[in-house]
Write a protein that holds these residues in place. Structure first.
Motif, PDB file in Angstrom:
ATOM      1  N   ALA A 117      31.231   2.240 -28.690  1.00 42.54           N
ATOM      2  CA  ALA A 117      29.924   2.712 -29.152  1.00 42.54           C
ATOM      3  C   ALA A 117      28.966   2.858 -27.980  1.00 42.54           C
ATOM      4  CB  ALA A 117      29.366   1.745 -30.191  1.00 42.54           C
ATOM      5  N   LEU A 118      28.991   1.898 -27.059  1.00 42.21           N
ATOM      6  CA  LEU A 118      28.116   1.969 -25.889  1.00 42.21           C
ATOM      7  C   LEU A 118      28.447   3.194 -25.049  1.00 42.21           C
ATOM      8  CD1 LEU A 118      25.914   0.726 -24.132  1.00 42.21           C
ATOM      9  CD2 LEU A 118      27.657  -0.723 -23.072  1.00 42.21           C
ATOM     10  N   SER A 119      29.734   3.433 -24.836  1.00 43.97           N
ATOM     11  CA  SER A 119      30.154   4.587 -24.041  1.00 43.97           C
ATOM     12  C   SER A 119      29.711   5.894 -24.684  1.00 43.97           C
ATOM     13  CB  SER A 119      31.676   4.562 -23.872  1.00 43.97           C
ATOM     14  OG  SER A 119      32.112   5.654 -23.110  1.00 43.97           O
ATOM     15  N   LEU A 170      30.973  -3.165 -18.240  1.00 43.90           N
ATOM     16  CA  LEU A 170      32.021  -2.724 -17.318  1.00 43.90           C
ATOM     17  C   LEU A 170      33.083  -1.904 -18.055  1.00 43.90           C
ATOM     18  CD1 LEU A 170      32.635  -5.695 -14.857  1.00 43.90           C
ATOM     19  CD2 LEU A 170      30.926  -3.867 -14.792  1.00 43.90           C
ATOM     20  N   ASP A 171      33.404  -2.298 -19.284  1.00 45.56           N
ATOM     21  CA  ASP A 171      34.344  -1.500 -20.083  1.00 45.56           C
ATOM     22  C   ASP A 171      33.831  -0.064 -20.228  1.00 45.56           C
ATOM     23  OD1 ASP A 171      36.053  -3.632 -20.468  1.00 45.56           O
ATOM     24  OD2 ASP A 171      35.206  -4.172 -22.422  1.00 45.56           O
ATOM     25  N   ALA A 172      32.540   0.056 -20.519  1.00 48.08           N
ATOM     26  CA  ALA A 172      31.957   1.374 -20.759  1.00 48.08           C
ATOM     27  C   ALA A 172      31.735   2.153 -19.472  1.00 48.08           C
ATOM     28  CB  ALA A 172      30.629   1.222 -21.510  1.00 48.08           C
ATOM     29  N   ALA A 173      31.589   1.462 -18.348  1.00 45.37           N
ATOM     30  CA  ALA A 173      31.261   2.127 -17.088  1.00 45.37           C
ATOM     31  C   ALA A 173      32.373   3.022 -16.582  1.00 45.37           C
ATOM     32  CB  ALA A 173      30.917   1.082 -16.022  1.00 45.37           C
ATOM     33  N   ALA A 174      33.594   2.801 -17.043  1.00 42.71           N
ATOM     34  CA  ALA A 174      34.722   3.582 -16.550  1.00 42.71           C
ATOM     35  C   ALA A 174      34.565   5.076 -16.837  1.00 42.71           C
ATOM     36  CB  ALA A 174      36.022   3.048 -17.154  1.00 42.71           C
ATOM     37  N   GLY A 175      33.819   5.429 -17.898  1.00 45.07           N
ATOM     38  CA  GLY A 175      33.555   6.830 -18.185  1.00 45.07           C
ATOM     39  C   GLY A 175      34.785   7.572 -18.696  1.00 45.07           C
ATOM     40  N   PRO A 176      34.863   8.884 -18.429  1.00 41.99           N
ATOM     41  CA  PRO A 176      33.994   9.677 -17.551  1.00 41.99           C
ATOM     42  C   PRO A 176      32.714  10.146 -18.261  1.00 41.99           C
ATOM     43  CG  PRO A 176      35.726  11.054 -18.432  1.00 41.99           C
ATOM     44  CD  PRO A 176      36.002   9.675 -18.956  1.00 41.99           C
ATOM     45  N   TYR A 177      31.702  10.484 -17.429  1.00 44.42           N
ATOM     46  CA  TYR A 177      30.417  10.934 -17.947  1.00 44.42           C
ATOM     47  C   TYR A 177      29.933  12.144 -17.150  1.00 44.42           C
ATOM     48  CZ  TYR A 177      30.242   6.281 -20.063  1.00 44.42           C
ATOM     49  OH  TYR A 177      30.528   5.137 -20.769  1.00 44.42           O
ATOM     50  N   LYS A 178      29.113  12.933 -17.786  1.00 44.55           N
ATOM     51  CA  LYS A 178      28.483  14.065 -17.110  1.00 44.55           C
ATOM     52  C   LYS A 178      27.592  13.546 -15.987  1.00 44.55           C
ATOM     53  CE  LYS A 178      25.551  18.110 -17.931  1.00 44.55           C
ATOM     54  NZ  LYS A 178      24.799  18.892 -18.955  1.00 44.55           N
ATOM     55  N   LEU A 221      23.352  10.413 -24.130  1.00 38.54           N
ATOM     56  CA  LEU A 221      22.073  10.419 -23.424  1.00 38.54           C
ATOM     57  C   LEU A 221      22.153  11.244 -22.136  1.00 38.54           C
ATOM     58  CD1 LEU A 221      19.171   9.356 -23.186  1.00 38.54           C
ATOM     59  CD2 LEU A 221      20.088   7.349 -22.032  1.00 38.54           C
ATOM     60  N   LEU A 222      23.225  11.029 -21.359  1.00 43.81           N
ATOM     61  CA  LEU A 222      23.353  11.747 -20.096  1.00 43.81           C
ATOM     62  C   LEU A 222      23.600  13.242 -20.309  1.00 43.81           C
ATOM     63  CD1 LEU A 222      25.513   9.212 -18.044  1.00 43.81           C
ATOM     64  CD2 LEU A 222      23.051   9.628 -17.855  1.00 43.81           C
ATOM     65  N   GLY A 223      24.173  13.593 -21.446  1.00 39.76           N
ATOM     66  CA  GLY A 223      24.479  14.993 -21.712  1.00 39.76           C
ATOM     67  C   GLY A 223      23.400  15.744 -22.469  1.00 39.76           C
ATOM     68  N   ASP A 224      22.314  15.079 -22.829  1.00 43.18           N
ATOM     69  CA  ASP A 224      21.276  15.709 -23.652  1.00 43.18           C
ATOM     70  C   ASP A 224      19.903  15.421 -23.039  1.00 43.18           C
ATOM     71  OD1 ASP A 224      19.551  16.637 -25.582  1.00 43.18           O
ATOM     72  OD2 ASP A 224      20.641  15.771 -27.271  1.00 43.18           O
ATOM     73  N   PRO A 225      19.431  16.275 -22.118  1.00 40.69           N
ATOM     74  CA  PRO A 225      18.123  16.044 -21.486  1.00 40.69           C
ATOM     75  C   PRO A 225      16.975  15.962 -22.487  1.00 40.69           C
ATOM     76  CG  PRO A 225      19.363  17.708 -20.286  1.00 40.69           C
ATOM     77  CD  PRO A 225      20.121  17.436 -21.555  1.00 40.69           C
ATOM     78  N   ALA A 226      17.060  16.715 -23.575  1.00 40.77           N
ATOM     79  CA  ALA A 226      15.983  16.677 -24.566  1.00 40.77           C
ATOM     80  C   ALA A 226      15.911  15.313 -25.237  1.00 40.77           C
ATOM     81  CB  ALA A 226      16.197  17.775 -25.611  1.00 40.77           C
ATOM     82  N   LEU A 227      17.077  14.738 -25.549  1.00 49.56           N
ATOM     83  CA  LEU A 227      17.102  13.394 -26.134  1.00 49.56           C
ATOM     84  C   LEU A 227      16.529  12.378 -25.150  1.00 49.56           C
ATOM     85  CD1 LEU A 227      18.006  11.259 -28.206  1.00 49.56           C
ATOM     86  CD2 LEU A 227      20.277  11.315 -27.127  1.00 49.56           C
ATOM     87  N   ALA A 228      16.923  12.468 -23.888  1.00 48.15           N
ATOM     88  CA  ALA A 228      16.405  11.547 -22.878  1.00 48.15           C
ATOM     89  C   ALA A 228      14.894  11.661 -22.768  1.00 48.15           C
ATOM     90  CB  ALA A 228      17.069  11.828 -21.533  1.00 48.15           C
ATOM     91  N   ALA A 229      14.373  12.882 -22.827  1.00 46.30           N
ATOM     92  CA  ALA A 229      12.924  13.077 -22.726  1.00 46.30           C
ATOM     93  C   ALA A 229      12.212  12.478 -23.929  1.00 46.30           C
ATOM     94  CB  ALA A 229      12.614  14.565 -22.601  1.00 46.30           C
ATOM     95  N   ARG A 230      12.780  12.651 -25.138  1.00 44.22           N
ATOM     96  CA  ARG A 230      12.156  12.068 -26.335  1.00 44.22           C
ATOM     97  C   ARG A 230      12.120  10.542 -26.243  1.00 44.22           C
ATOM     98  NH1 ARG A 230      15.287  15.987 -29.021  1.00 44.22           N
ATOM     99  NH2 ARG A 230      16.771  14.404 -29.710  1.00 44.22           N
ATOM    100  N   LEU A 231      13.210   9.947 -25.800  1.00 42.11           N
ATOM    101  CA  LEU A 231      13.254   8.494 -25.674  1.00 42.11           C
ATOM    102  C   LEU A 231      12.268   8.009 -24.617  1.00 42.11           C
ATOM    103  CD1 LEU A 231      17.093   7.834 -25.915  1.00 42.11           C
ATOM    104  CD2 LEU A 231      15.363   7.251 -27.618  1.00 42.11           C
TER     105      LEU A 231
END
Length: 271
Positions: free
Chosen positions: A224-226, A121-129, A232-242
């Motif tokens: 660190a979690l945030s 919940l701490d990390a969920a506050a964002g903001p995120y892409k 991850l959300l900002g790097d589609p290539a990283l998400a695809a590799r994972l």
């Protein structure tokens, strides 16, 4: 069984680490010492538990083999699941279509102290892409406390309740495991089988389970979690590799036959 002859081997499997303090923690640690010194073989759910039992004097310690269940097919279409999640968010009536297009970050966990959901919940506050929606599937004693905080802080979090994992995994952009401690959780196995990118805490048996298929962070570290969620959300290539690594790791997970062979070996029986 102490001193008896002709009895079967005593094999003990430890499923949890000591997370409690005080009297409960003291009793648990005492029982661990008794088990370590009396059991013929100890099967530990994670490497840290195995090392602790060796330090307690266990004569033989192996890692327990937890079989990965086959991932069921989704029972509902992805668009129905997305629509339901969107409908549960504040402001859903104003912009339902926009809400359905937001990334979904999924956590499957019992709502209990061990699972580190306050850090999530701490990390969920964002903001995120992309303005993601955090979906927590599960129930437990902390539900009211977590819900109160979600509402007070207006967090983009849906406490979904119990669900079929396959239904939610099909719409998940990523899976988050914020636990304070874990052994070999089935939720992680299911995420790997579904080929989803994973961000998890570096605890218990999780690093060994995920291999290169996850970004690992310290437990109870929302910063660190945030950062890793944002990366991850900002790097589609990283998400695809994972995601590709998850598929490969999911294929390598032990099945029921492997678990059976390991148990028979622990008892000194031929497989």
């Amino acid at each position: 069984l102490v001193g008896a002859r002709g009895w079967p081997r005593l094999v003990v499997t430890l499923h949890n680490a000591v997370t409690a303090g005080g009297a409960i923690g003291a009793v648990y640690r005492l029982l661990e010492r008794i088990v370590a010194r009396r059991a013929d073989r100890v099967l530990a759910i994670s490497p840290d538990v195995a090392e602790r039992m060796r330090a307690r004097g266990a004569r033989g310690v192996d890692l327990a083999v937890v079989p990965a269940p086959p991932l069921a097919e989704p029972a509902r279409p992805a668009e129905d699941v997305r629509a339901e999640i969107a409908a549960r968010l504040p402001g859903a009536a104003d912009a339902p279509q926009a809400l359905q297009e937001r990334p979904i970050v999924l956590t499957v966990a019992r709502l209990a102290q061990q699972k580190g959901l306050e850090t999530l919940l701490d990390a969920a506050a964002g903001p995120y892409k992309g303005d993601p929606v955090f979906v927590i599937a599960g129930d437990g004693p902390l539900r009211e406390e977590l819900q109160a905080r979600v509402e007070a802080e207006e967090l983009p979090v849906v406490l979904y309740g119990w669900a079929e994992p396959a239904d939610l995994l099909q719409v998940a952009t990523a899976v988050i495991v914020p636990s304070r401690w874990e052994g070999q959780p089935l939720s992680v196995q299911e995420a790997l089988r579904a080929g989803r990118p994973i961000i998890a805490t570096r605890v218990g048996g999780v690093p060994r389970m995920v291999g290169e298929a996850a970004l690992l962070v310290p437990p109870q570290d929302p910063g660190a979690l945030s950062r890793e969620i944002g990366r991850l959300l900002g790097d589609p290539a990283l998400a695809a590799r994972l995601a590709e690594a998850s598929v490969r790791r999911g294929r390598e997970l032990p099945d029921e036959d492997a678990a059976l062979r390991a148990v028979l070996a622990a008892y000194g029986l031929a497989s």
